[in-house]
Every structure is written in C-alpha cells, then in structure tokens.
Design a protein around this motif. Structure first.
Motif, PDB file in Angstrom:
ATOM      1  N   ASP A  51      51.071  41.455  40.291  1.00  0.00           N
ATOM      2  CA  ASP A  51      49.763  42.027  40.616  1.00  0.00           C
ATOM      3  C   ASP A  51      49.369  43.120  39.625  1.00  0.00           C
ATOM      4  O   ASP A  51      48.240  43.147  39.134  1.00  0.00           O
ATOM      5  CB  ASP A  51      49.741  42.592  42.041  1.00  0.00           C
ATOM      6  CG  ASP A  51      49.612  41.513  43.109  1.00  0.00           C
ATOM      7  OD1 ASP A  51      48.853  40.540  42.885  1.00  0.00           O
ATOM      8  OD2 ASP A  51      50.248  41.653  44.166  1.00  0.00           O
ATOM      9  N   VAL A  52      50.281  44.028  39.323  1.00  0.00           N
ATOM     10  CA  VAL A  52      49.987  45.110  38.380  1.00  0.00           C
ATOM     11  C   VAL A  52      49.653  44.538  37.008  1.00  0.00           C
ATOM     12  O   VAL A  52      48.648  44.898  36.385  1.00  0.00           O
ATOM     13  CB  VAL A  52      51.173  46.111  38.291  1.00  0.00           C
ATOM     14  CG1 VAL A  52      51.002  47.079  37.129  1.00  0.00           C
ATOM     15  CG2 VAL A  52      51.324  46.860  39.608  1.00  0.00           C
ATOM     16  N   MET A  53      50.491  43.636  36.519  1.00  0.00           N
ATOM     17  CA  MET A  53      50.259  43.056  35.190  1.00  0.00           C
ATOM     18  C   MET A  53      48.958  42.276  35.151  1.00  0.00           C
ATOM     19  O   MET A  53      48.124  42.472  34.269  1.00  0.00           O
ATOM     20  CB  MET A  53      51.438  42.161  34.804  1.00  0.00           C
ATOM     21  CG  MET A  53      51.324  41.495  33.432  1.00  0.00           C
ATOM     22  SD  MET A  53      50.400  39.928  33.404  1.00  0.00           S
ATOM     23  CE  MET A  53      51.414  38.905  34.439  1.00  0.00           C
ATOM     24  N   MET A  54      48.767  41.382  36.117  1.00  0.00           N
ATOM     25  CA  MET A  54      47.601  40.506  36.066  1.00  0.00           C
ATOM     26  C   MET A  54      46.300  41.276  36.247  1.00  0.00           C
ATOM     27  O   MET A  54      45.303  40.981  35.586  1.00  0.00           O
ATOM     28  CB  MET A  54      47.710  39.389  37.090  1.00  0.00           C
ATOM     29  CG  MET A  54      46.626  38.336  36.891  1.00  0.00           C
ATOM     30  SD  MET A  54      46.855  36.878  37.893  1.00  0.00           S
ATOM     31  CE  MET A  54      48.188  36.095  37.015  1.00  0.00           C
ATOM     32  N   ASN A  55      46.271  42.271  37.123  1.00  0.00           N
ATOM     33  CA  ASN A  55      45.054  43.076  37.260  1.00  0.00           C
ATOM     34  C   ASN A  55      44.713  43.786  35.959  1.00  0.00           C
ATOM     35  O   ASN A  55      43.550  43.897  35.586  1.00  0.00           O
ATOM     36  CB  ASN A  55      45.179  44.073  38.420  1.00  0.00           C
ATOM     37  CG  ASN A  55      44.920  43.422  39.752  1.00  0.00           C
ATOM     38  OD1 ASN A  55      44.032  42.584  39.891  1.00  0.00           O
ATOM     39  ND2 ASN A  55      45.697  43.798  40.759  1.00  0.00           N
ATOM     40  N   VAL A  63      43.254  36.854  43.851  1.00  0.00           N
ATOM     41  CA  VAL A  63      42.015  37.086  44.603  1.00  0.00           C
ATOM     42  C   VAL A  63      40.976  37.706  43.683  1.00  0.00           C
ATOM     43  O   VAL A  63      39.818  37.265  43.631  1.00  0.00           O
ATOM     44  CB  VAL A  63      42.272  37.984  45.843  1.00  0.00           C
ATOM     45  CG1 VAL A  63      40.958  38.466  46.451  1.00  0.00           C
ATOM     46  CG2 VAL A  63      43.113  37.249  46.883  1.00  0.00           C
ATOM     47  N   GLU A  64      41.359  38.730  42.924  1.00  0.00           N
ATOM     48  CA  GLU A  64      40.424  39.387  41.998  1.00  0.00           C
ATOM     49  C   GLU A  64      39.979  38.441  40.889  1.00  0.00           C
ATOM     50  O   GLU A  64      38.804  38.416  40.507  1.00  0.00           O
ATOM     51  CB  GLU A  64      41.055  40.654  41.410  1.00  0.00           C
ATOM     52  CG  GLU A  64      41.327  41.740  42.441  1.00  0.00           C
ATOM     53  CD  GLU A  64      40.093  42.100  43.266  1.00  0.00           C
ATOM     54  OE1 GLU A  64      39.024  42.353  42.670  1.00  0.00           O
ATOM     55  OE2 GLU A  64      40.196  42.128  44.507  1.00  0.00           O
ATOM     56  N   LEU A  65      40.903  37.681  40.363  1.00  0.00           N
ATOM     57  CA  LEU A  65      40.583  36.725  39.297  1.00  0.00           C
ATOM     58  C   LEU A  65      39.548  35.714  39.766  1.00  0.00           C
ATOM     59  O   LEU A  65      38.594  35.395  39.056  1.00  0.00           O
ATOM     60  CB  LEU A  65      41.863  36.018  38.820  1.00  0.00           C
ATOM     61  CG  LEU A  65      41.696  34.955  37.740  1.00  0.00           C
ATOM     62  CD1 LEU A  65      41.148  35.560  36.453  1.00  0.00           C
ATOM     63  CD2 LEU A  65      43.022  34.256  37.486  1.00  0.00           C
ATOM     64  N   LYS A  66      39.736  35.184  40.949  1.00  0.00           N
ATOM     65  CA  LYS A  66      38.815  34.182  41.472  1.00  0.00           C
ATOM     66  C   LYS A  66      37.431  34.777  41.746  1.00  0.00           C
ATOM     67  O   LYS A  66      36.421  34.095  41.578  1.00  0.00           O
ATOM     68  CB  LYS A  66      39.379  33.537  42.740  1.00  0.00           C
ATOM     69  CG  LYS A  66      40.662  32.738  42.516  1.00  0.00           C
ATOM     70  CD  LYS A  66      40.505  31.658  41.459  1.00  0.00           C
ATOM     71  CE  LYS A  66      39.523  30.609  41.925  1.00  0.00           C
ATOM     72  NZ  LYS A  66      39.272  29.566  40.938  1.00  0.00           N
ATOM     73  N   LYS A  67      37.365  36.049  42.128  1.00  0.00           N
ATOM     74  CA  LYS A  67      36.077  36.717  42.367  1.00  0.00           C
ATOM     75  C   LYS A  67      35.206  36.729  41.117  1.00  0.00           C
ATOM     76  O   LYS A  67      33.981  36.702  41.213  1.00  0.00           O
ATOM     77  CB  LYS A  67      36.291  38.156  42.848  1.00  0.00           C
ATOM     78  CG  LYS A  67      36.698  38.286  44.278  1.00  0.00           C
ATOM     79  CD  LYS A  67      36.842  39.764  44.630  1.00  0.00           C
ATOM     80  CE  LYS A  67      37.409  39.954  46.016  1.00  0.00           C
ATOM     81  NZ  LYS A  67      37.649  41.382  46.321  1.00  0.00           N
ATOM     82  N   MET A 100      41.050  43.449  30.899  1.00  0.00           N
ATOM     83  CA  MET A 100      40.823  43.273  29.461  1.00  0.00           C
ATOM     84  C   MET A 100      40.145  41.951  29.132  1.00  0.00           C
ATOM     85  O   MET A 100      39.275  41.889  28.274  1.00  0.00           O
ATOM     86  CB  MET A 100      42.152  43.322  28.688  1.00  0.00           C
ATOM     87  CG  MET A 100      42.786  44.666  28.553  1.00  0.00           C
ATOM     88  SD  MET A 100      41.837  45.782  27.525  1.00  0.00           S
ATOM     89  CE  MET A 100      41.268  46.886  28.797  1.00  0.00           C
ATOM     90  N   TYR A 101      40.548  40.880  29.770  1.00  0.00           N
ATOM     91  CA  TYR A 101      40.115  39.539  29.384  1.00  0.00           C
ATOM     92  C   TYR A 101      39.129  38.889  30.361  1.00  0.00           C
ATOM     93  O   TYR A 101      38.598  37.818  30.077  1.00  0.00           O
ATOM     94  CB  TYR A 101      41.340  38.634  29.202  1.00  0.00           C
ATOM     95  CG  TYR A 101      42.255  39.098  28.104  1.00  0.00           C
ATOM     96  CD1 TYR A 101      42.006  38.775  26.773  1.00  0.00           C
ATOM     97  CD2 TYR A 101      43.380  39.878  28.378  1.00  0.00           C
ATOM     98  CE1 TYR A 101      42.852  39.201  25.752  1.00  0.00           C
ATOM     99  CE2 TYR A 101      44.228  40.312  27.360  1.00  0.00           C
ATOM    100  CZ  TYR A 101      43.955  39.972  26.058  1.00  0.00           C
ATOM    101  OH  TYR A 101      44.788  40.395  25.050  1.00  0.00           O
ATOM    102  N   GLY A 102      38.930  39.519  31.511  1.00  0.00           N
ATOM    103  CA  GLY A 102      37.951  39.036  32.474  1.00  0.00           C
ATOM    104  C   GLY A 102      38.204  37.613  32.934  1.00  0.00           C
ATOM    105  O   GLY A 102      39.341  37.194  33.116  1.00  0.00           O
ATOM    106  N   LYS A 103      37.100  36.856  33.083  1.00  0.00           N
ATOM    107  CA  LYS A 103      37.217  35.501  33.630  1.00  0.00           C
ATOM    108  C   LYS A 103      37.898  34.525  32.677  1.00  0.00           C
ATOM    109  O   LYS A 103      38.207  33.401  33.053  1.00  0.00           O
ATOM    110  CB  LYS A 103      35.851  34.970  34.038  1.00  0.00           C
ATOM    111  CG  LYS A 103      34.923  34.679  32.891  1.00  0.00           C
ATOM    112  CD  LYS A 103      33.617  34.140  33.401  1.00  0.00           C
ATOM    113  CE  LYS A 103      32.717  33.791  32.234  1.00  0.00           C
ATOM    114  NZ  LYS A 103      31.456  33.225  32.677  1.00  0.00           N
TER     115      LYS A 103
END
Length: 185
Positions: free
Chosen positions: A99-103, A130-134, A108-111
């Motif tokens: 979670d920490v790494m991916m957030n 969840v955040e990535l899919k948003k 930086m890289y967004g969608k």
C-alpha cells in the motif's frame, strides 16, 4: 507467502522491451531481499536490484523494496523521480508495504500505473488498488488456483477491483503485450 517462487516464475518472462520501472514489494525480513534481487537478476533480461535510498528511477529496471523498509518514489529538486527508502510510516502491519509503495507510485505515475497483486497473506495492496481504480488505473490479480496463499489477491478480487484475474503463468504474457504492442491490456 509464495512470492519469491512466483517472482522467479514470471520476472524472467518479462520482455526486454519493457521501458518503464517496475517496483516490487516482497514481505521479507532485512538482508533477504538483497539476495533475492541478486538471484532474480541472474535469471532476467531486465536488471533486478534491491532499491537504494535517493537513487534515480530508470526505465527497464525492476526495484525490490529492502526488507524492513518502505520503498516510495518522489521527485527531486531536478524534477527527476527517485526512490526513497524509509521506516516511515511506522504504523503499517508490513514493512515494506504494498500500500505504501503503490500509493507513492500512483502519486507519480497516476492512471498509467499497472498494479499486480500476487500470492500472499492479508490485504496489503488492497487500499492502493482502490485508489488506483478511482483514477482509472489497471489491476491484474493472480487467481486462487495458482496462489500459495490467496489472501492478497482475494481481497482485490472479492471487491471487484481486478481487471484481469490470471494464473501465475499468464501474468507476464499480459504485461508483455502492453509493451510489445504499444497498447493497453
């Protein structure tokens, strides 16, 4: 659980034409991730290394978070993306944490971020997906049958967040399609 074996199965299959960085969190204690990275590097066409604090992020390099530390990315004063290795946040169940790494990667890289959740206990990675899919990002999750422990992918799959649910043997093929064909999965 089962991660090192799974990484040995898929990373050697990644195409040399992958021209973006790849960030990996493997729940391991300190000192084990360096030898894992060295072993994987000997098997892969892409460079695999244990991430180092303040190093610049390079395309086509696979960075493994050091055991006992979080791996994050940020822009430096020259506006270049670099890796940050830190014990913070100290409140997470796992260090390193997906979670920490991916957030951090999403910031930086967004969608354009592709999240891949593979075998493992618990739900680490769920909140970041969840955040990535948003924001319109893409997620591949390993299927139950090919997992050693179906916890992490199950959390993502049960929530309906996975764009593709694949057996381990098919994950690299799908990732390669993005780069070999210059298109989204």
């Amino acid at each position: 659980t089962g991660g090192p074996f799974s990484l040995q199965k898929i990373l050697p299959q990644f195409s040399k034409s992958i021209n973006c960085p790849i960030f990996i969190v493997q729940h391991m204690p300190p000192k084990f991730t360096k030898s894992l990275a060295e072993r994987l590097n000997s098997m892969c066409s892409l460079e695999v290394k244990e991430a180092e604090n303040d190093e610049p992020v390079r395309p086509g390099v696979i960075y493994i978070a050091p055991g006992g530390y979080h791996m994050k990315v940020r822009k430096n004063l020259q506006n270049e993306i670099q890796i940050i290795i830190s014990e913070e946040p100290s409140s997470t169940l796992h260090r390193p944490s997906v979670d920490v790494m991916m957030n951090s990667v999403i910031s930086m890289y967004g969608k354009n971020t592709l999240g891949i959740i593979m075998t493992g206990m618990g739900k680490d990675g769920y909140e970041a997906i969840v955040e990535l899919k948003k924001i319109g990002g893409y997620c591949i999750a390993q299927d139950e049958e090919s997992c050693v422990v179906y916890g992490m992918p199950k959390a993502v799959n049960d929530a309906g967040l996975s764009d593709l649910i694949l057996p381990l043997e098919q994950i690299a093929e799908q990732v390669n399609k993005v780069f070999d064909n210059g298109r989204r999965i």
